[in-house]
Design a protein around this motif. Structure first.
Motif, short mmCIF file in Angstrom:
data_model
loop_
_atom_site.label_atom_id
_atom_site.label_comp_id
_atom_site.label_asym_id
_atom_site.label_seq_id
_atom_site.Cartn_x
_atom_site.Cartn_y
_atom_site.Cartn_z
N ALA A 60 -5.44 -13.79 8.98
CA ALA A 60 -6.11 -14.43 7.85
C ALA A 60 -6.56 -13.40 6.83
N ALA A 61 -7.10 -12.25 7.35
CA ALA A 61 -7.52 -11.19 6.43
C ALA A 61 -6.31 -10.64 5.67
N ARG A 62 -5.20 -10.45 6.41
CA ARG A 62 -4.00 -9.96 5.75
C ARG A 62 -3.51 -10.97 4.71
N ALA A 63 -3.56 -12.26 5.10
CA ALA A 63 -3.09 -13.29 4.17
C ALA A 63 -3.97 -13.33 2.93
N MET A 64 -5.28 -13.19 3.14
CA MET A 64 -6.18 -13.20 1.98
C MET A 64 -5.94 -11.97 1.12
N GLY A 65 -5.74 -10.80 1.81
CA GLY A 65 -5.44 -9.59 1.05
C GLY A 65 -4.13 -9.72 0.30
N SER A 66 -3.11 -10.26 1.00
CA SER A 66 -1.81 -10.44 0.36
C SER A 66 -1.91 -11.41 -0.80
N SER A 67 -2.70 -12.48 -0.59
CA SER A 67 -2.88 -13.46 -1.66
C SER A 67 -3.57 -12.82 -2.86
N SER A 68 -4.61 -12.01 -2.56
CA SER A 68 -5.31 -11.32 -3.64
C SER A 68 -4.38 -10.35 -4.36
N ASP A 69 -3.60 -9.57 -3.55
CA ASP A 69 -2.65 -8.62 -4.16
C ASP A 69 -1.59 -9.35 -4.98
N ALA A 70 -1.10 -10.48 -4.43
CA ALA A 70 -0.08 -11.24 -5.14
C ALA A 70 -0.63 -11.79 -6.46
N GLU A 71 -1.88 -12.25 -6.41
CA GLU A 71 -2.50 -12.76 -7.64
C GLU A 71 -2.69 -11.64 -8.67
N HIS A 72 -3.10 -10.47 -8.16
CA HIS A 72 -3.26 -9.33 -9.06
C HIS A 72 -1.92 -8.90 -9.64
N LEU A 73 -0.86 -8.90 -8.79
CA LEU A 73 0.47 -8.56 -9.27
C LEU A 73 0.91 -9.50 -10.38
N ARG A 74 0.64 -10.79 -10.20
CA ARG A 74 1.00 -11.77 -11.23
C ARG A 74 0.24 -11.50 -12.52
N ASP A 75 -1.06 -11.17 -12.38
CA ASP A 75 -1.86 -10.89 -13.58
C ASP A 75 -1.31 -9.66 -14.32
N THR A 100 1.45 9.51 -7.17
CA THR A 100 0.00 9.41 -7.05
C THR A 100 -0.52 10.62 -6.30
N GLY A 101 -1.82 10.90 -6.45
CA GLY A 101 -2.38 12.07 -5.80
C GLY A 101 -2.32 11.98 -4.29
N SER A 102 -2.46 10.77 -3.73
CA SER A 102 -2.38 10.56 -2.29
C SER A 102 -1.28 9.55 -2.01
N ALA A 103 -1.12 9.23 -0.73
CA ALA A 103 -0.08 8.27 -0.36
C ALA A 103 -0.37 6.92 -1.02
N PRO A 104 0.58 6.36 -1.79
CA PRO A 104 0.32 5.09 -2.48
C PRO A 104 0.21 3.95 -1.49
N SER A 105 -0.58 2.95 -1.87
CA SER A 105 -0.71 1.77 -1.03
C SER A 105 0.50 0.87 -1.19
N GLU A 106 0.58 -0.10 -0.30
CA GLU A 106 1.68 -1.05 -0.37
C GLU A 106 1.63 -1.83 -1.69
N TYR A 107 0.41 -2.08 -2.17
CA TYR A 107 0.25 -2.78 -3.44
C TYR A 107 0.81 -1.96 -4.59
N GLN A 108 0.53 -0.64 -4.60
CA GLN A 108 1.02 0.22 -5.69
C GLN A 108 2.55 0.26 -5.70
#
Length: 602
Positions: free
Chosen positions: A204-219, A312-320
């Motif tokens: 659920a946390a992953r889904a919420m995070g993915s949903s948040s990331d997906a919404e941010h990606l759309r924005d 990026t200065g450090s390892a990029p996240s999956e979102y980046q």
């Protein structure tokens, strides 16, 4: 006496019955307390500790332990133990055959022995007997823990003294085994439920995070597309994308040439970047290089438009990394729109180029039209004529329009060639860049001739004619697939050029020698002339100059310092000799001109 003895026996029997009843009541009370304790929501390991402790105390023995069956190989191993022991520890493996544990499991009934090691009624196992002897255990009771026909494990209770177990004790321990089996199954189910709940919470946390990331990606995608629709340039788009990505961003064209850069990229090996770019286009996804740079393809339909590089200065996240895709899509949309705009303006720009080639004197109307298209004809421009050896293709025309628009220049197609008028003052570099990029786009050789710079309206036509002659010279000389300008062709360029800059040619060839003679009052120029006249012989040159051969040698060493170590190579020597003759002719003509002026004054 007989009646008295009878009464005594009856009294002892009644006392024993009352004692056993009291003992049974105490055992049942302890069993009820145990059952109440087993109903609490323990984890499995904690529950097994409670069971072993309660089992040992119910019979007041020295040791108790529980063994489970390993689903991998079917063997028993100790899962929990209670009491003072050094050999019976958690993880101890019990042989698959022999011993009371395996026997009790096979018969599905409790087994006990007052003195196990000396009891021959049961099959013995070497390891079990060795551990029992090491711990000094004698009396043993084994209770199989079974749920229906499924064996859960085995409960052991043992003491270090010989002890005969009563039926009540066996019954009591059997009841404890039944309660323990139920509690173990409940604990297992509870652990399974906890694990499933934890997994669901994590999902659920992953889904919420993915949903948040997906919404941010759309924005972000929407914001980038809005920038494209607002007519903002590629630099504004790249700056916004770099800010969202939190790193340095670089956009390269299909031939790996930098278009826009935001932030500081680390040094990269071009061969590795080319390999990563090819892999990215082949897979259609981001590819990481050894220095941590991510490469993502820019495509429109099946057409390759370039690549986006992120660091990026450090390892990029999956979102980046995921954000690279909408960034590449926005860049592709902008490039396609720019190309479409360039195509729409193409006819107007082509007409302007045609008028420029026909103009022989200043024309305010043409200059105004050029200004509206973003061109400043007062700045130096070069003309490049590129001829694809496989013939003109539609892709070449589209590329030419995009290239000219990118550099604020003009293009036209004439007799199988692409003609470009682009800002700059280095015709050689412009011809080389055009030939390299167009060759990469078409996948076939391109020959390019260039001339310039032209810094006025009237000189555009002359510059075009010089570039045309340069291309013809390359063809005659067998230079197919190469690029050059009159400056690169040396004295051939001097012959091809309309503006035959003799003085410039002489200075570019032997200028350092002329300057040295003027500053140091030496005679290097005359030494050069004598040296070539003597067939490159220092001795004969010395005779001609009436000096010692060592003097000529020292002068030649100085000339080498001034002109470089390659000045005696055939091609360079030819240009130097031509310059010497031109300099001699200019000097002679200058003397004649001065003499004529002197006579005229007299």
């Amino acid at each position: 006496m007989e009646r008295l003895n009878r009464a005594k026996e009856l009294a002892i029997k009644v006392h024993g019955l009352f004692g056993r009843r009291k003992q049974r009541e105490a055992g049942l009370s302890a069993l009820v307390d145990t059952a109440r304790e087993l109903t609490l929501p323990y984890e499995l390991d904690t529950l097994l500790k409670v069971i072993t402790r309660r089992a040992r105390r119910l019979l007041n023995l020295d040791m108790s332990w529980v063994s489970f069956r390993d689903p991998a190989d079917g063997s028993l191993y100790v899962r929990a133990a209670d009491g003072h022991a050094s050999s019976i520890t958690v993880g101890l493996r019990i042989p698959e055959s022999g011993g009371l544990g395996n026997e009790a499991t096979d018969v599905s009934a409790p087994l006990w022995s007052p003195d196990y090691l000396s009891d021959n009624r049961f099959p013995h196992a070497g390891l079990t007997d060795e551990v029992t002897r090491a711990e000094g255990l004698r009396a043993v009771m084994v209770i199989p823990l079974q749920d229906g026909k499924t064996s859960v494990g085995v409960l052991y209770i043992s003491g270090r003294n010989v002890r005969h177990f009563t039926p009540e004790e066996v019954t009591l321990m059997t009841s404890l085994g039944d309660l323990a089996t139920i509690a173990i199954e409940k604990a297992r189910l509870l652990d399974q439920v906890r694990a499933e709940v934890s997994e669901l919470e994590l999902s659920a946390a992953r889904a919420m995070g993915s949903s948040s990331d997906a919404e941010h990606l759309r924005d972000v995608h929407t914001r980038l597309i809005d920038l494209v629709l607002e007519g903002r340039g590629l630099r504004a788009l790249a700056a916004t994308a770099a800010e969202e990505l939190g790193g340095a961003l670089l956009i390269r064209d299909p031939v790996e040439k930098e278009i826009i850069s935001v932030g500081q990229m680390p040094p990269c090996d071009e061969a590795e970047l080319l390999t990563a770019s090819l892999d990215a286009h082949a897979r259609g996804e981001s590819v990481r290089t050894s220095v941590g740079v991510w490469v993502h393809p820019i495509t429109a339909a099946k057409e390759i438009l370039g690549t986006v590089l992120l660091h990026t200065g450090s390892a990029p996240s999956e979102y980046q990394v995921g954000l690279l895709r909408p960034v590449a899509q926005a860049v592709a949309a902008l490039l396609v729109m720019q190309r479409s705009t360039a195509a729409a303006e193409g006819q107007v720009r082509d007409e302007l180029f045609n008028d420029l080639l026909n103009a022989t004197r200043p024309n305010p109307q043409i200059e105004e039209r050029a200004h509206r298209l973003g061109m400043d004809l007062d700045e130096p421009h070069v003309i490049v004529i590129a001829r694809p050896e496989g013939g003109i293709q539609g892709r070449a025309v589209v590329w030419a329009s995009s290239y000219a628009n990118r550099l604020s220049g003009l293009k036209r197609v004439d007799s199988g060639c692409i003609v470009l008028l682009i800002p700059g003052d280095d015709a050689d570099s412009a011809a080389e860049a055009v030939a390299k990029e167009l060759t990469s786009v078409l996948g076939q050789p391109v020959t390019a001739g260039a001339a310039g710079p032209a810094s006025s309206l009237a000189s555009v036509l002359l510059t075009y004619q010089e570039a045309e002659r340069c291309l013809d010279a390359l063809t005659v000389l067998g230079g197919t697939g190469t690029s050059a300008s009159p400056q690169r062709l040396g004295f051939l360029g001097l012959l091809l050029s309309d503006n035959r800059d003799v003085a410039g040619f002489v200075r570019s060839t032997i200028g350092p020698v002329l300057d040295y003679d003027t500053q140091q009052s030496t005679d290097l120029l005359r030494t050069l002339q004598a040296y070539f006249a003597a067939g490159n012989s220092p001795t004969r040159a010395a005779e001609e100059l009436h000096v010692h051969p060592n003097t000529v040698s020292r002068r030649l060493e100085r000339i080498t310092e001034l002109l470089g170590s390659q000045w005696q190579e055939p091609a360079r020597a030819l240009e130097i000799q031509l310059s010497l003759r031109l300099q001699l002719a200019r000097h002679t003509l200058g003397l004649q001109r001065n003499a004529g002026r002197k006579r005229a004054r007299n």
